[in-house]
Design a protein around this motif. Sequence first.
Motif, PDB file in Angstrom:
ATOM      1  N   SER A 168       3.943  11.292   9.587  1.00 11.67           N
ATOM      2  CA  SER A 168       2.688  11.252   8.834  1.00 11.67           C
ATOM      3  C   SER A 168       2.556   9.945   8.053  1.00 11.67           C
ATOM      4  O   SER A 168       1.452   9.522   7.726  1.00 11.67           O
ATOM      5  N   GLN A 169       3.697   9.274   7.780  1.00 14.15           N
ATOM      6  CA  GLN A 169       3.634   7.963   7.125  1.00 14.15           C
ATOM      7  C   GLN A 169       2.906   6.969   8.026  1.00 14.15           C
ATOM      8  O   GLN A 169       2.103   6.171   7.562  1.00 14.15           O
ATOM      9  N   GLY A 172      13.021   2.601  -5.206  1.00 11.06           N
ATOM     10  CA  GLY A 172      11.906   2.971  -4.353  1.00 11.06           C
ATOM     11  C   GLY A 172      10.866   1.878  -4.238  1.00 11.06           C
ATOM     12  O   GLY A 172      10.060   1.885  -3.326  1.00 11.06           O
ATOM     13  N   GLU A 173      10.867   0.938  -5.163  1.00 11.09           N
ATOM     14  CA  GLU A 173       9.722   0.029  -5.199  1.00 11.09           C
ATOM     15  C   GLU A 173       9.951  -1.300  -4.491  1.00 11.09           C
ATOM     16  O   GLU A 173       9.032  -2.102  -4.390  1.00 11.09           O
ATOM     17  N   VAL A 174      11.182  -1.542  -4.059  1.00 11.29           N
ATOM     18  CA  VAL A 174      11.417  -2.844  -3.444  1.00 11.29           C
ATOM     19  C   VAL A 174      10.652  -2.954  -2.140  1.00 11.29           C
ATOM     20  O   VAL A 174      10.630  -2.037  -1.335  1.00 11.29           O
ATOM     21  N   ARG A 175      10.035  -4.042  -1.973  1.00 12.44           N
ATOM     22  CA  ARG A 175       9.237  -4.266  -0.785  1.00 12.44           C
ATOM     23  C   ARG A 175       9.771  -5.523  -0.158  1.00 12.44           C
ATOM     24  O   ARG A 175       9.900  -6.537  -0.835  1.00 12.44           O
ATOM     25  N   PHE A 190      -3.559  13.520   3.245  1.00 11.79           N
ATOM     26  CA  PHE A 190      -2.742  14.375   4.088  1.00 11.79           C
ATOM     27  C   PHE A 190      -2.191  15.554   3.306  1.00 11.79           C
ATOM     28  O   PHE A 190      -2.038  15.502   2.091  1.00 11.79           O
ATOM     29  N   ALA A 242       1.883  12.117   2.282  1.00  8.08           N
ATOM     30  CA  ALA A 242       2.338  10.968   3.068  1.00  8.08           C
ATOM     31  C   ALA A 242       2.238   9.666   2.293  1.00  8.08           C
ATOM     32  O   ALA A 242       1.826   8.644   2.827  1.00  8.08           O
ATOM     33  N   LEU A 243       2.627   9.702   1.020  1.00  5.71           N
ATOM     34  CA  LEU A 243       2.703   8.452   0.256  1.00  5.71           C
ATOM     35  C   LEU A 243       3.881   7.645   0.795  1.00  5.71           C
ATOM     36  O   LEU A 243       4.816   8.202   1.354  1.00  5.71           O
ATOM     37  N   PHE A 244       3.824   6.312   0.588  1.00  4.36           N
ATOM     38  CA  PHE A 244       4.910   5.466   1.080  1.00  4.36           C
ATOM     39  C   PHE A 244       6.001   5.394   0.014  1.00  4.36           C
ATOM     40  O   PHE A 244       5.789   4.822  -1.045  1.00  4.36           O
ATOM     41  N   PRO A 245       7.167   5.965   0.276  1.00  2.88           N
ATOM     42  CA  PRO A 245       8.188   6.057  -0.776  1.00  2.88           C
ATOM     43  C   PRO A 245       8.782   4.704  -1.149  1.00  2.88           C
ATOM     44  O   PRO A 245       9.376   4.581  -2.208  1.00  2.88           O
ATOM     45  N   HIS A 246       8.633   3.693  -0.271  1.00  8.10           N
ATOM     46  CA  HIS A 246       9.230   2.391  -0.592  1.00  8.10           C
ATOM     47  C   HIS A 246       8.278   1.503  -1.378  1.00  8.10           C
ATOM     48  O   HIS A 246       8.540   0.327  -1.562  1.00  8.10           O
ATOM     49  N   MET A 247       7.166   2.070  -1.821  1.00 15.27           N
ATOM     50  CA  MET A 247       6.219   1.283  -2.607  1.00 15.27           C
ATOM     51  C   MET A 247       5.897   2.053  -3.886  1.00 15.27           C
ATOM     52  O   MET A 247       5.943   3.277  -3.907  1.00 15.27           O
ATOM     53  N   ASN A 248       5.528   1.316  -4.928  1.00 17.67           N
ATOM     54  CA  ASN A 248       5.148   2.002  -6.159  1.00 17.67           C
ATOM     55  C   ASN A 248       3.690   2.469  -6.073  1.00 17.67           C
ATOM     56  O   ASN A 248       3.029   2.291  -5.045  1.00 17.67           O
ATOM     57  N   GLN A 275       1.141  -0.265  -5.290  1.00 12.92           N
ATOM     58  CA  GLN A 275       1.274  -0.771  -3.918  1.00 12.92           C
ATOM     59  C   GLN A 275       0.756   0.239  -2.902  1.00 12.92           C
ATOM     60  O   GLN A 275       0.152  -0.132  -1.893  1.00 12.92           O
ATOM     61  N   PHE A 310      -2.640  -0.452  -0.477  1.00 16.42           N
ATOM     62  CA  PHE A 310      -2.252  -0.630   0.931  1.00 16.42           C
ATOM     63  C   PHE A 310      -3.438  -1.058   1.797  1.00 16.42           C
ATOM     64  O   PHE A 310      -3.356  -2.035   2.542  1.00 16.42           O
ATOM     65  N   ALA A 321       7.317   4.718  -9.737  1.00 11.52           N
ATOM     66  CA  ALA A 321       7.794   4.998  -8.383  1.00 11.52           C
ATOM     67  C   ALA A 321       7.178   6.319  -7.920  1.00 11.52           C
ATOM     68  O   ALA A 321       7.022   7.246  -8.719  1.00 11.52           O
ATOM     69  N   ARG A 331      -5.573   6.340  -3.071  1.00 12.45           N
ATOM     70  CA  ARG A 331      -5.229   5.442  -1.975  1.00 12.45           C
ATOM     71  C   ARG A 331      -6.286   5.502  -0.873  1.00 12.45           C
ATOM     72  O   ARG A 331      -6.570   4.510  -0.209  1.00 12.45           O
TER      73      ARG A 331
END
Lengths: 306, 371
Positions: free
Chosen positions: A198-199, A301-304, B84, B88-94, B97, B101, B133, B149
């Motif tokens: 779903s991502q 979690g925030e590193v991009r 969704f 389905a948020l992106f966990p690697h972004m705050n 971000q 997107f 986060a 978002r």
Amino acid sequence: MRAKAMLLPFLLWLALFILVPLGLVVYYGVTVEEPIPYEEIMRADGSVHYRLADGTLRESEPYETRTRFSLANVSRFFDPMYVKLMGRSFYVAFCTTLICLLLGYPVALILTGKGFRHRNLLLLLIILPMWMNFLLRTYAWLSLLENSGLVNHLLEAMGFAKQQFLYHENAVVLGMVYNFLPFMVLPLYTVMEKIDHSQLEAAADLGANPFQRFLRILLPFSLPGVLEGITMVFVPAVTTFVISQLMGGGKVPLIGDIIQQQFGKANDWHFGATMSLLVMVVVLAFMYALNRADTENAGKGEVRIW
Amino acid sequence: MSEHLIELKDLTMVFEDGYTALDGINLSLNRNEFLTLLGPSGCGKTTTLRLVGGFAAPTSGDVLYMGKSIVHLPPYKRNINTVFQRYALFPHMNVAQNIAFGPDLRRQDKRETARQVADMLALVGLRGFEKRAVASLSGGQQQRVAIARALINKPAVLLLDEPLGALDLKLRKEMQVELKRIQVESGITFLYVTHDQEEALTMSDTVVVMRGGQVQQVGTPQDIYNEPVNAFVADFIGESNILAGTMIADRRAFFLGHPFECVDSGFGEDAPVDVVLRPEDVKLKSVDAPIPGAPRGVVISTLFKGVHYEMRVSVGADELLVHSTHAREPGTPVQITVAPSDIQIMRKSDMSPDAPARAEEAALPISDERM
């Protein structure tokens, strides 16, 4: 208390088969073996005697050796010849890892793709060669590629000239890629399989085309698998010796071959141990650097990365 | 025909295993409308949403956007965004971000994006959450981020797939009000999917009740509640008594062993029908002053439900569910009256009380278990 007791066999194993051998390698690595010192004494009657350090005289030449602490082997390793060998080992391992990554990443991506049907069968085919003996697999390549091998027969039959496939660096890399590819595919597959589909849908929904989805979602999420795959391939590739001996025919010696020689033909366990230790240090440093990159990415979690 | 924003034409979806998820859906969605697809799981509501979003291609039929077919456009080329079910948020972004997107993909000016992100966070009630986060947020907060978002892209339509499903009851109630406010303030058309009838009735301008890949009824929440077209809709929307009856003539129905006056007509004479009585419309009277023509029954059970008492009354072979603020002891004999306008007559369907194996189930309220 019981949990500790259950750990005991493991600790024993650890001590007996890991710590003790490692200690031995270190011991051999930082010591040298030399003949005990003696003086040659010519008697008046012309016979030769040997005087040891403690003053005893012998009629025959002393055969004993003594072991003493010395870093002489370390400095011996920094001879340009060995440094070059080490360099070549790393270069070959680097090429192998890169090719494995370039081949393995798309494979893992396709295998984990939505609606891919024969996933398990293909995964089995990737793992299957690993069930066969490693030497056998490499010999199979030899018989395919040697000058009077199957491929050259085919080439000749089609009217082409024979090719020299074996006995240079490329052949060694080929052998390594073939043998190590599953170690790249499997960690990648494991990580990619866990990526929440779903991502990807969310990214598409927000306007990301397939390439942007790859850069912004797939790649960051699969990075731990990439790092693990690199470790799994690079480390054994640096230290292997069988593949380079067979595919390279002894013409492309790697650091592993030289180490193996020290324990074999050259019978210089001390220098072999020193080289093993030095390679281990470099590999550990490499793994540490990779691990740091990994935790930096996974930790917060925030590193991009882009 | 292009006054409709989105139009679904004969949309059919048959999965590879032969399962028909959608069986010829026709729907239209107007600008600024809050339209809800309501139905039990497996009714095809989520599939419909995925087809509009572009995550799947229909077996046949068409999806029109302002009169043009978009059925072959991939999701990233549609001016439609989705919230969704699991966010389905992106966990690697705050948070910032995540919300940025879409604008970032369009290479929008960073300062402009930052301003829009702040606006969006204000809209969803998360002012100042930019640097947080995603994993540190509660379910309700993640929900709001997911909405922000999607909304920052100013979609023509926002698709929401059971967005409140993972929240607890209190938060869900709050978010219902919030969502409606956001929809009104942003002026964006919402296509909402839920199996919760209360949610659908609370927020929607239009409710579409679906079942087995087919549309059962389209109407305002009031229409759907007061005038269900068949036993399934009546049963699914709120609690109801569905009784087997006969239409003696226009405006005269026979059920519970008695003739009743009603307002429906056009069913013919002596036609078998289903009769829907909402529990709050059934009035119980004491037997002290007999009312001519009123069926008599006995209270079987009484439950206190907060605002009202829920009573079961047996009338001959039938059992009625009755809501009243006035409690009656079990065993009390009662007379039953229903106002003619509160009697809803429907044609027979496979959900009818006398259809095989459905009689008991249809008499039971089903909304509580879905809460």
